[in-house]
Motif scaffolding. Structure first.
Motif, mmCIF file in Angstrom:
data_model
loop_
_atom_site.group_PDB
_atom_site.id
_atom_site.type_symbol
_atom_site.label_atom_id
_atom_site.label_comp_id
_atom_site.label_asym_id
_atom_site.label_seq_id
_atom_site.Cartn_x
_atom_site.Cartn_y
_atom_site.Cartn_z
ATOM 1 N N ALA A 24 -0.132 2.635 -2.771
ATOM 2 C CA ALA A 24 -0.328 1.755 -1.616
ATOM 3 C C ALA A 24 -1.774 1.293 -1.516
ATOM 4 O O ALA A 24 -2.044 0.123 -1.226
ATOM 5 C CB ALA A 24 0.091 2.476 -0.339
ATOM 6 N N ALA A 25 -2.716 2.197 -1.783
ATOM 7 C CA ALA A 25 -4.133 1.825 -1.724
ATOM 8 C C ALA A 25 -4.470 0.788 -2.781
ATOM 9 O O ALA A 25 -5.254 -0.135 -2.539
ATOM 10 C CB ALA A 25 -5.003 3.068 -1.898
ATOM 11 N N ILE A 26 -3.864 0.922 -3.967
ATOM 12 C CA ILE A 26 -4.100 -0.043 -5.042
ATOM 13 C C ILE A 26 -3.509 -1.406 -4.672
ATOM 14 O O ILE A 26 -4.162 -2.450 -4.801
ATOM 15 C CB ILE A 26 -3.490 0.460 -6.368
ATOM 16 C CG1 ILE A 26 -4.252 1.693 -6.868
ATOM 17 C CG2 ILE A 26 -3.517 -0.639 -7.434
ATOM 18 C CD1 ILE A 26 -3.564 2.422 -8.015
ATOM 19 N N LYS A 27 -2.273 -1.400 -4.195
ATOM 20 C CA LYS A 27 -1.581 -2.657 -3.923
ATOM 21 C C LYS A 27 -2.148 -3.392 -2.711
ATOM 22 O O LYS A 27 -1.986 -4.606 -2.580
ATOM 23 C CB LYS A 27 -0.082 -2.393 -3.736
ATOM 24 C CG LYS A 27 0.584 -1.873 -5.005
ATOM 25 C CD LYS A 27 2.069 -1.676 -4.843
ATOM 26 C CE LYS A 27 2.804 -3.002 -4.850
ATOM 27 N NZ LYS A 27 4.272 -2.826 -4.904
ATOM 28 N N ASN A 28 -2.828 -2.678 -1.843
ATOM 29 C CA ASN A 28 -3.439 -3.318 -0.679
ATOM 30 C C ASN A 28 -4.764 -3.980 -1.013
ATOM 31 O O ASN A 28 -5.352 -4.654 -0.168
ATOM 32 C CB ASN A 28 -3.654 -2.299 0.447
ATOM 33 C CG ASN A 28 -2.362 -1.950 1.161
ATOM 34 O OD1 ASN A 28 -1.406 -2.719 1.135
ATOM 35 N ND2 ASN A 28 -2.331 -0.792 1.804
ATOM 36 N N ASP A 29 -5.238 -3.791 -2.255
ATOM 37 C CA ASP A 29 -6.496 -4.409 -2.664
ATOM 38 C C ASP A 29 -6.196 -5.662 -3.480
ATOM 39 O O ASP A 29 -5.035 -6.019 -3.698
ATOM 40 C CB ASP A 29 -7.354 -3.423 -3.447
ATOM 41 C CG ASP A 29 -8.839 -3.635 -3.197
ATOM 42 O OD1 ASP A 29 -9.464 -4.354 -3.990
ATOM 43 O OD2 ASP A 29 -9.354 -3.089 -2.209
ATOM 44 N N THR A 30 -7.245 -6.330 -3.943
ATOM 45 C CA THR A 30 -7.056 -7.664 -4.538
ATOM 46 C C THR A 30 -7.423 -7.750 -6.009
ATOM 47 O O THR A 30 -7.239 -8.813 -6.604
ATOM 48 C CB THR A 30 -7.899 -8.705 -3.778
ATOM 49 O OG1 THR A 30 -9.287 -8.302 -3.794
ATOM 50 C CG2 THR A 30 -7.444 -8.815 -2.333
ATOM 51 N N PHE A 31 -7.931 -6.672 -6.620
ATOM 52 C CA PHE A 31 -8.341 -6.826 -8.013
ATOM 53 C C PHE A 31 -7.100 -6.916 -8.904
ATOM 54 O O PHE A 31 -6.059 -6.337 -8.606
ATOM 55 C CB PHE A 31 -9.265 -5.690 -8.460
ATOM 56 C CG PHE A 31 -8.615 -4.330 -8.489
ATOM 57 C CD1 PHE A 31 -8.738 -3.476 -7.424
ATOM 58 C CD2 PHE A 31 -7.876 -3.907 -9.579
ATOM 59 C CE1 PHE A 31 -8.144 -2.237 -7.442
ATOM 60 C CE2 PHE A 31 -7.276 -2.673 -9.617
ATOM 61 C CZ PHE A 31 -7.418 -1.835 -8.527
ATOM 62 N N PRO A 32 -7.209 -7.642 -10.019
ATOM 63 C CA PRO A 32 -6.032 -7.860 -10.873
ATOM 64 C C PRO A 32 -5.670 -6.608 -11.657
ATOM 65 O O PRO A 32 -6.518 -5.988 -12.299
ATOM 66 C CB PRO A 32 -6.494 -8.976 -11.813
ATOM 67 C CG PRO A 32 -7.979 -8.831 -11.875
ATOM 68 C CD PRO A 32 -8.407 -8.330 -10.524
ATOM 69 N N PHE A 288 -12.456 3.219 4.032
ATOM 70 C CA PHE A 288 -12.944 4.176 3.039
ATOM 71 C C PHE A 288 -12.019 4.099 1.834
ATOM 72 O O PHE A 288 -11.039 4.840 1.714
ATOM 73 C CB PHE A 288 -12.971 5.586 3.625
ATOM 74 C CG PHE A 288 -13.732 6.581 2.780
ATOM 75 C CD1 PHE A 288 -15.113 6.696 2.897
ATOM 76 C CD2 PHE A 288 -13.078 7.408 1.884
ATOM 77 C CE1 PHE A 288 -15.817 7.613 2.130
ATOM 78 C CE2 PHE A 288 -13.768 8.334 1.111
ATOM 79 C CZ PHE A 288 -15.138 8.434 1.240
ATOM 80 N N LYS A 289 -12.329 3.185 0.905
ATOM 81 C CA LYS A 289 -11.467 2.893 -0.240
ATOM 82 C C LYS A 289 -11.934 3.703 -1.444
ATOM 83 O O LYS A 289 -12.424 3.171 -2.439
ATOM 84 C CB LYS A 289 -11.490 1.394 -0.538
ATOM 85 C CG LYS A 289 -11.041 0.529 0.640
ATOM 86 C CD LYS A 289 -11.062 -0.951 0.280
ATOM 87 C CE LYS A 289 -10.595 -1.806 1.435
ATOM 88 N NZ LYS A 289 -10.537 -3.245 1.087
#
Length: 327
Positions: A24-32, A288-289
């Motif tokens: 979830a933390a990965i998918k909520n961010d924008t990097f490819p 806090f990512k």
């Protein structure tokens, strides 16, 4: 610095709530990125959260390490995450070989850190030996230690499996007669009862790949079944200093998590997680990512990751939902 191309990320154990929180933390961010998931169970809900899903061996299987190496090379994996403690124990043991035989970065703590964090008796012993606050405790299999503990505190006391997860196997002993509840159980620790359920905190810490402490987030939390269901950021200088100094003394690299309670306005840590925790996605929502910081730290080798580790004020409520996977 590595060009920010499409990253190939593998998350193992996607049935685990910790691994799902990392997804979830990965998918909520924008990097490819392309997100690969694997689990020992074909019917894992985690398979529906990733781009590609595969069934993998158990961590104790003879072919587990070979499977990871082959998979990472076949899919050009850049970085591997997992929330499964059995996987982490193997990764910690074979980390050097895995990174020699693949290009993947394996995010895992040292064997010694995992040993201390996975055993609540060793956690309390380490806290005591390093002059940090700790709950009074005893090895439940040692009658002398139990009698010493009971002479120094009052009931109730808590009985926990030394290697337990969440709230599984915990007993609240309210009198000496309650000791019979654990008399046939092995590998238990007894701890004094400190604070209240309203005094419980979870602290997420990130130190970079060089072991330099970067920042932490303090969240007051409410638990259900051993899992955080409500978390709210707080500022507390005593908690901050205690947890920062623990991370420095334990020489943490990457993610680390401390559970504690306040008692008479003093923080008393009682549990470590030498890994990302089930509240990874909650922390990310609150600024806090640490998982995203980890990617920029280990893959892009950026020395400035502070912008990913800036907690904001807020409260998060976790809820449950359903997904139709077949009709």
């Amino acid at each position: 610095m590595m060009n920010k191309k499409l990253l190939n990320i593998l998350v193992l154990g996607v049935s685990s709530n910790v691994s799902q929180s990392m997804i979830a933390a990965i998918k909520n961010d924008t990097f490819p990125c392309k997100l690969y998931g694997a689990c020992v169970n074909e019917d894992s809900i985690g398979k529906y959260f990733v781009d590609e899903f595969y069934v993998c061996p158990y961590a104790n299987a003879e072919n587990f390490v070979d499977w990871v190496i082959q998979f990472c090379n076949q899919h050009d994996i850049d970085i591997v995450f997992t929330g499964v403690e059995e996987n982490l124990a193997v990764f910690s043991q074979y980390n050097t070989m895995l990174e020699q035989k693949t290009k993947a970065k394996i995010i895992v703590s040292s064997p010694e850190q995992i040993k201390i964090a996975d055993d609540k008796l060793l956690t309390c012993t380490w806290l005591k030996n390093n002059n940090f606050n700790y709950p009074l405790f005893a090895d439940a299999s040692n009658p002398d230690e139990v009698n010493e503990l009971l002479s120094r505190t009052t009931f109730p006391v808590i009985a926990k499996p030394r290697n337990g997860k969440s709230a599984s196997g915990i007993f609240y002993l309210r009198s000496k007669s309650d000791l019979s509840l654990i008399q046939n159980k092995t590998n238990y620790i007894l701890e004094e009862y400190l604070g209240t359920e309203q005094d419980e905190y979870t602290v997420g810490i990130y130190s970079n790949r060089f072991g330099e402490f970067k920042n932490l987030i303090i969240m007051k939390r409410i638990l259900k079944g051993g899992t955080t269901v409500i978390a709210e950021t707080v500022q507390h200088p005593l908690i901050y200093e205690e947890c920062k100094n623990i991370a420095l003394a334990l020489q943490v690299k990457g993610p680390f998590n401390i559970q504690l309670r306040l008692h008479k306005n003093k923080p008393f840590p009682f549990e470590f997680n030498a890994r990302f925790s089930g509240s990874t996605s909650i922390r990310a929502l609150l600024g806090f990512k640490d998982l995203i910081a980890c990617i920029h730290d280990y893959i892009y080798e950026e020395n400035t990751i502070d912008n990913f580790l800036m907690p904001s004020s807020g409260k998060v409520i976790r809820y449950y939902t359903e997904k139709i996977v077949e009709k």
